[in-house]
Design a protein around this motif. Structure first.
Motif, PDB file in Angstrom:
ATOM      1  N   GLU A   4       0.457  -0.849   0.291  1.00  0.00           N
ATOM      2  CA  GLU A   4       0.109  -0.069   0.190  1.00  0.00           C
ATOM      3  C   GLU A   4       0.775   1.269   0.297  1.00  0.00           C
ATOM      4  OE1 GLU A   4      -2.667  -0.245   3.068  1.00  0.00           O
ATOM      5  OE2 GLU A   4      -3.251  -2.227   2.385  1.00  0.00           O
ATOM      6  N   PHE A   5       1.861   1.046   0.315  1.00  0.00           N
ATOM      7  CA  PHE A   5       3.152   2.127   0.304  1.00  0.00           C
ATOM      8  C   PHE A   5       4.496   1.810  -1.260  1.00  0.00           C
ATOM      9  CE2 PHE A   5       1.170   1.432   4.391  1.00  0.00           C
ATOM     10  CZ  PHE A   5       0.537   2.953   4.794  1.00  0.00           C
ATOM     11  N   ASP A   6       3.748   1.068  -1.633  1.00  0.00           N
ATOM     12  CA  ASP A   6       4.389   1.280  -3.126  1.00  0.00           C
ATOM     13  C   ASP A   6       5.922   0.441  -2.566  1.00  0.00           C
ATOM     14  OD1 ASP A   6       4.302   3.437  -4.391  1.00  0.00           O
ATOM     15  OD2 ASP A   6       4.376   5.091  -3.935  1.00  0.00           O
ATOM     16  N   GLY A   7       5.485  -0.605  -1.670  1.00  0.00           N
ATOM     17  CA  GLY A   7       6.344  -1.600  -1.060  1.00  0.00           C
ATOM     18  C   GLY A   7       7.512  -1.099  -0.742  1.00  0.00           C
ATOM     19  N   HIS A   8       7.308   0.430   0.040  1.00  0.00           N
ATOM     20  CA  HIS A   8       8.714   0.138   1.434  1.00  0.00           C
ATOM     21  C   HIS A   8       7.830  -0.042   2.632  1.00  0.00           C
ATOM     22  CE1 HIS A   8      10.369   3.235  -1.868  1.00  0.00           C
ATOM     23  NE2 HIS A   8       9.424   3.257  -2.532  1.00  0.00           N
ATOM     24  N   LEU A   9       8.957  -0.967   2.841  1.00  0.00           N
ATOM     25  CA  LEU A   9       8.543  -1.641   3.857  1.00  0.00           C
ATOM     26  C   LEU A   9      10.221  -1.460   5.323  1.00  0.00           C
ATOM     27  CD1 LEU A   9       7.532  -3.006   6.789  1.00  0.00           C
ATOM     28  CD2 LEU A   9       8.503  -4.889   5.419  1.00  0.00           C
ATOM     29  N   THR A  10      10.364  -1.082   5.901  1.00  0.00           N
ATOM     30  CA  THR A  10      11.464  -0.532   6.888  1.00  0.00           C
ATOM     31  C   THR A  10      11.405  -1.641   8.647  1.00  0.00           C
ATOM     32  OG1 THR A  10      12.147   1.235   5.909  1.00  0.00           O
ATOM     33  CG2 THR A  10      13.541   1.366   7.427  1.00  0.00           C
ATOM     34  N   ILE A  11      12.586  -2.094   8.148  1.00  0.00           N
ATOM     35  CA  ILE A  11      13.036  -2.409   9.734  1.00  0.00           C
ATOM     36  C   ILE A  11      14.135  -2.579  10.481  1.00  0.00           C
ATOM     37  CG2 ILE A  11      12.844  -5.209  11.021  1.00  0.00           C
ATOM     38  CD1 ILE A  11      10.650  -5.643   8.513  1.00  0.00           C
ATOM     39  N   MET A  12      13.947  -1.805  11.488  1.00  0.00           N
ATOM     40  CA  MET A  12      15.167  -1.393  11.981  1.00  0.00           C
ATOM     41  C   MET A  12      15.984  -1.980  12.960  1.00  0.00           C
ATOM     42  SD  MET A  12      15.962   2.785  10.938  1.00  0.00           S
ATOM     43  CE  MET A  12      17.081   3.093   9.701  1.00  0.00           C
ATOM     44  N   LYS A  13      16.223  -2.251  13.527  1.00  0.00           N
ATOM     45  CA  LYS A  13      16.847  -3.084  15.556  1.00  0.00           C
ATOM     46  C   LYS A  13      18.296  -2.304  15.812  1.00  0.00           C
ATOM     47  CE  LYS A  13      17.475  -5.875  18.494  1.00  0.00           C
ATOM     48  NZ  LYS A  13      17.923  -4.594  19.514  1.00  0.00           N
ATOM     49  N   PHE A  14      17.988  -1.474  16.922  1.00  0.00           N
ATOM     50  CA  PHE A  14      18.533  -1.000  17.391  1.00  0.00           C
ATOM     51  C   PHE A  14      19.057  -1.448  18.587  1.00  0.00           C
ATOM     52  CE2 PHE A  14      16.213   2.121  14.770  1.00  0.00           C
ATOM     53  CZ  PHE A  14      17.523   2.533  14.246  1.00  0.00           C
ATOM     54  N   THR A  15      20.289  -1.081  20.067  1.00  0.00           N
ATOM     55  CA  THR A  15      20.473  -1.560  20.560  1.00  0.00           C
ATOM     56  C   THR A  15      19.698  -1.874  21.876  1.00  0.00           C
ATOM     57  OG1 THR A  15      22.828  -0.976  21.050  1.00  0.00           O
ATOM     58  CG2 THR A  15      22.324  -1.775  22.938  1.00  0.00           C
ATOM     59  N   THR A  16      18.655  -0.740  22.001  1.00  0.00           N
ATOM     60  CA  THR A  16      17.239  -1.386  22.964  1.00  0.00           C
ATOM     61  C   THR A  16      15.735  -0.724  22.489  1.00  0.00           C
ATOM     62  OG1 THR A  16      17.305   0.707  23.145  1.00  0.00           O
ATOM     63  CG2 THR A  16      18.454   0.158  24.305  1.00  0.00           C
ATOM     64  N   ASN A  17      15.576  -1.095  20.698  1.00  0.00           N
ATOM     65  CA  ASN A  17      14.494  -1.259  19.934  1.00  0.00           C
ATOM     66  C   ASN A  17      14.494  -1.706  18.889  1.00  0.00           C
ATOM     67  OD1 ASN A  17      14.738   1.507  19.007  1.00  0.00           O
ATOM     68  ND2 ASN A  17      15.027   2.386  20.315  1.00  0.00           N
TER      69      ASN A  17
END
Length: 86
Positions: free
Chosen positions: A11-24
């Motif tokens: 629904e968003f032009d195929g854009h999906l962002t997943i990020m892993k940080f130290t605490t979240n």
């Protein structure tokens, strides 16, 4: 869970962002271009928390939505904002 995110990302032009940080983890639909937009992504202590929030608020990356859903984790934002001010 991942398949649901990918499907919703369509629904968003195929854009999906997943990020892993130290605490979240952070999940959002779109492509963040700066730290402010990363800070506005749905955040959770686990991937599942962040993903569920993103799925339930697919156009809302803003931290106010997260704080309403998870007030017990508001300190994560407070700590992050303080570190940016210094």
């Amino acid at each position: 869970m991942f398949d649901r995110l990918v499907a919703r990302g369509a629904e968003f032009d195929g854009h999906l962002t997943i990020m892993k940080f130290t605490t979240n983890w952070r999940v959002g639909f779109g492509t963040p271009s700066d730290h402010a937009e990363i800070a506005d992504m749905c955040v959770g202590k686990t991937f599942e928390e962040a993903a569920e929030l993103a799925l339930s608020h697919p156009t809302q990356w803003h931290r106010d939505g997260y704080e309403r859903a998870h007030p017990e984790l508001k300190h994560l934002y407070d700590t992050e904002l303080r570190s940016k001010e210094n």
